[in-house]
Design a protein around this motif. Structure first.
Motif, PDB file in Angstrom:
ATOM      1  N   LYS A  32       0.830  -1.207   0.000  1.00  0.00           N
ATOM      2  CA  LYS A  32       0.000   0.000   0.000  1.00  0.00           C
ATOM      3  C   LYS A  32       0.861   1.253   0.000  1.00  0.00           C
ATOM      4  N   GLN A  33       1.924   1.255   0.787  1.00  0.00           N
ATOM      5  CA  GLN A  33       2.813   2.415   0.829  1.00  0.00           C
ATOM      6  C   GLN A  33       3.470   2.637  -0.529  1.00  0.00           C
ATOM      7  N   ASP A  34       3.898   1.574  -1.174  1.00  0.00           N
ATOM      8  CA  ASP A  34       4.507   1.698  -2.501  1.00  0.00           C
ATOM      9  C   ASP A  34       3.502   2.236  -3.513  1.00  0.00           C
ATOM     10  N   PHE A  35       2.253   1.732  -3.459  1.00  0.00           N
ATOM     11  CA  PHE A  35       1.211   2.205  -4.369  1.00  0.00           C
ATOM     12  C   PHE A  35       0.970   3.697  -4.171  1.00  0.00           C
ATOM     13  N   ARG A  36       0.829   4.121  -2.929  1.00  0.00           N
ATOM     14  CA  ARG A  36       0.552   5.534  -2.637  1.00  0.00           C
ATOM     15  C   ARG A  36       1.721   6.432  -3.018  1.00  0.00           C
ATOM     16  N   ALA A  37       2.946   5.940  -2.828  1.00  0.00           N
ATOM     17  CA  ALA A  37       4.127   6.742  -3.162  1.00  0.00           C
ATOM     18  C   ALA A  37       4.302   6.886  -4.675  1.00  0.00           C
ATOM     19  N   ASN A  38       3.799   5.939  -5.448  1.00  0.00           N
ATOM     20  CA  ASN A  38       3.981   5.960  -6.898  1.00  0.00           C
ATOM     21  C   ASN A  38       2.752   6.457  -7.660  1.00  0.00           C
ATOM     22  N   LEU A  39       1.816   7.083  -6.965  1.00  0.00           N
ATOM     23  CA  LEU A  39       0.630   7.607  -7.654  1.00  0.00           C
ATOM     24  C   LEU A  39       1.022   8.727  -8.614  1.00  0.00           C
ATOM     25  N   GLN A  40       0.459   8.698  -9.809  1.00  0.00           N
ATOM     26  CA  GLN A  40       0.731   9.700 -10.829  1.00  0.00           C
ATOM     27  C   GLN A  40      -0.570  10.387 -11.231  1.00  0.00           C
ATOM     28  N   PRO A  41      -0.526  11.651 -11.624  1.00  0.00           N
ATOM     29  CA  PRO A  41      -1.737  12.313 -12.117  1.00  0.00           C
ATOM     30  C   PRO A  41      -2.335  11.540 -13.288  1.00  0.00           C
ATOM     31  N   GLY A  42      -3.664  11.415 -13.260  1.00  0.00           N
ATOM     32  CA  GLY A  42      -4.377  10.691 -14.309  1.00  0.00           C
ATOM     33  C   GLY A  42      -4.803   9.299 -13.884  1.00  0.00           C
ATOM     34  N   THR A  43      -4.243   8.786 -12.783  1.00  0.00           N
ATOM     35  CA  THR A  43      -4.607   7.451 -12.295  1.00  0.00           C
ATOM     36  C   THR A  43      -5.982   7.513 -11.648  1.00  0.00           C
ATOM     37  N   GLU A  44      -6.858   6.572 -11.998  1.00  0.00           N
ATOM     38  CA  GLU A  44      -8.172   6.510 -11.353  1.00  0.00           C
ATOM     39  C   GLU A  44      -8.047   5.717 -10.067  1.00  0.00           C
ATOM     40  N   ILE A  45      -8.554   6.285  -8.965  1.00  0.00           N
ATOM     41  CA  ILE A  45      -8.461   5.635  -7.662  1.00  0.00           C
ATOM     42  C   ILE A  45      -9.825   5.631  -6.991  1.00  0.00           C
ATOM     43  N   ILE A  46      -9.935   4.839  -5.941  1.00  0.00           N
ATOM     44  CA  ILE A  46     -11.138   4.828  -5.111  1.00  0.00           C
ATOM     45  C   ILE A  46     -10.695   4.996  -3.664  1.00  0.00           C
ATOM     46  N   THR A  47     -11.416   5.833  -2.926  1.00  0.00           N
ATOM     47  CA  THR A  47     -11.057   6.082  -1.534  1.00  0.00           C
ATOM     48  C   THR A  47     -11.700   5.039  -0.634  1.00  0.00           C
ATOM     49  N   ILE A  48     -11.311   5.033   0.644  1.00  0.00           N
ATOM     50  CA  ILE A  48     -11.908   4.091   1.585  1.00  0.00           C
ATOM     51  C   ILE A  48     -13.380   4.411   1.819  1.00  0.00           C
ATOM     52  N   GLY A  49     -13.798   5.636   1.468  1.00  0.00           N
ATOM     53  CA  GLY A  49     -15.202   6.017   1.588  1.00  0.00           C
ATOM     54  C   GLY A  49     -16.007   5.736   0.337  1.00  0.00           C
ATOM     55  N   ASN A  79      -3.619   8.054   3.456  1.00  0.00           N
ATOM     56  CA  ASN A  79      -4.262   6.930   4.133  1.00  0.00           C
ATOM     57  C   ASN A  79      -5.707   6.719   3.699  1.00  0.00           C
ATOM     58  N   ALA A  80      -6.317   7.714   3.055  1.00  0.00           N
ATOM     59  CA  ALA A  80      -7.707   7.590   2.621  1.00  0.00           C
ATOM     60  C   ALA A  80      -7.830   6.904   1.264  1.00  0.00           C
ATOM     61  N   ILE A  81      -6.707   6.655   0.597  1.00  0.00           N
ATOM     62  CA  ILE A  81      -6.742   6.023  -0.719  1.00  0.00           C
ATOM     63  C   ILE A  81      -6.762   4.516  -0.527  1.00  0.00           C
ATOM     64  N   SER A  82      -7.779   3.875  -1.069  1.00  0.00           N
ATOM     65  CA  SER A  82      -7.920   2.435  -0.913  1.00  0.00           C
ATOM     66  C   SER A  82      -7.102   1.680  -1.950  1.00  0.00           C
ATOM     67  N   ARG A  83      -7.396   1.937  -3.232  1.00  0.00           N
ATOM     68  CA  ARG A  83      -6.734   1.188  -4.297  1.00  0.00           C
ATOM     69  C   ARG A  83      -6.983   1.869  -5.627  1.00  0.00           C
ATOM     70  N   GLU A  84      -6.337   1.358  -6.667  1.00  0.00           N
ATOM     71  CA  GLU A  84      -6.589   1.847  -8.019  1.00  0.00           C
ATOM     72  C   GLU A  84      -7.966   1.343  -8.443  1.00  0.00           C
ATOM     73  N   TYR A  85      -8.730   2.209  -9.102  1.00  0.00           N
ATOM     74  CA  TYR A  85     -10.084   1.839  -9.495  1.00  0.00           C
ATOM     75  C   TYR A  85     -10.065   1.168 -10.861  1.00  0.00           C
ATOM     76  N   VAL A  86     -10.703   0.008 -10.930  1.00  0.00           N
ATOM     77  CA  VAL A  86     -10.879  -0.705 -12.189  1.00  0.00           C
ATOM     78  C   VAL A  86     -12.371  -0.923 -12.348  1.00  0.00           C
ATOM     79  N   ARG A  87     -12.930  -0.364 -13.419  1.00  0.00           N
ATOM     80  CA  ARG A  87     -14.370  -0.485 -13.635  1.00  0.00           C
ATOM     81  C   ARG A  87     -14.725  -1.951 -13.858  1.00  0.00           C
ATOM     82  N   PRO A  88     -15.702  -2.464 -13.083  1.00  0.00           N
ATOM     83  CA  PRO A  88     -16.072  -3.868 -13.251  1.00  0.00           C
ATOM     84  C   PRO A  88     -16.743  -4.112 -14.593  1.00  0.00           C
ATOM     85  N   ALA A  89     -16.558  -5.306 -15.122  1.00  0.00           N
ATOM     86  CA  ALA A  89     -17.181  -5.673 -16.395  1.00  0.00           C
ATOM     87  C   ALA A  89     -18.691  -5.767 -16.191  1.00  0.00           C
ATOM     88  N   TYR A  90     -19.445  -5.338 -17.188  1.00  0.00           N
ATOM     89  CA  TYR A  90     -20.894  -5.385 -17.111  1.00  0.00           C
ATOM     90  C   TYR A  90     -21.410  -6.355 -18.155  1.00  0.00           C
TER      91      TYR A  90
END
Length: 133
Positions: A32-49, A79-90
């Motif tokens: 998680k720390q590596d993911f948060r440290a390597n965030l770049q503008p344009g990346t879609e993310i989802i927060t813990i909320g 700490n509020a960033i959960s993960r990278e957002y990937v739109r689920p297949a529909y």
């Protein structure tokens, strides 16, 4: 004597499980720390909320991130960033059966017997040669 051996084996197993869980938790925390440290503008993310947005800027010094969620810029701590957002297949309910298996595609050419398919393929070629005479 047999009771003591069972107690020792049980104690060793508990210590091993606790060590393994601790190691696994540290690994997840590091990822998680590596993911948060390597965030770049344009990346879609989802927060813990549950807020979904694109990263606008990252401030590593203050551990803050600004995301744009449908035109609204919002500031969060790392700490509020959960993960990278990937739109689920529909998949529409019309495309699957009651068990969730894909329905067969109706393709008339795939269901044509081979003899009829060969005749259909030869027929246009014969009419072209007849018209050129």
């Amino acid at each position: 004597m047999p009771g003591n051996i069972i107690m020792i084996v049980f104690l060793v197993a508990m210590i091993a499980m606790m060590w393994w869980q601790s190691k696994k938790a540290k690994q997840q925390q590091q990822e998680k720390q590596d993911f948060r440290a390597n965030l770049q503008p344009g990346t879609e993310i989802i927060t813990i909320g549950g807020i979904i947005g694109k990263v606008v800027s990252v401030d590593v010094q203050y551990e803050e991130i600004i995301i744009d969620s449908e035109g609204s810029p919002i500031r969060f701590s790392f700490n509020a960033i959960s993960r990278e957002y990937v739109r689920p297949a529909y998949v529409s309910d019309d495309e699957v059966d009651e068990n969730g298996n894909p329905l067969p595609v109706d393709d008339d050419e795939a269901q044509t017997p081979i003899d009829q398919a060969i005749e259909a393929a030869e027929t246009p070629a014969e009419t072209e040669t007849d018209s050129s005479k």
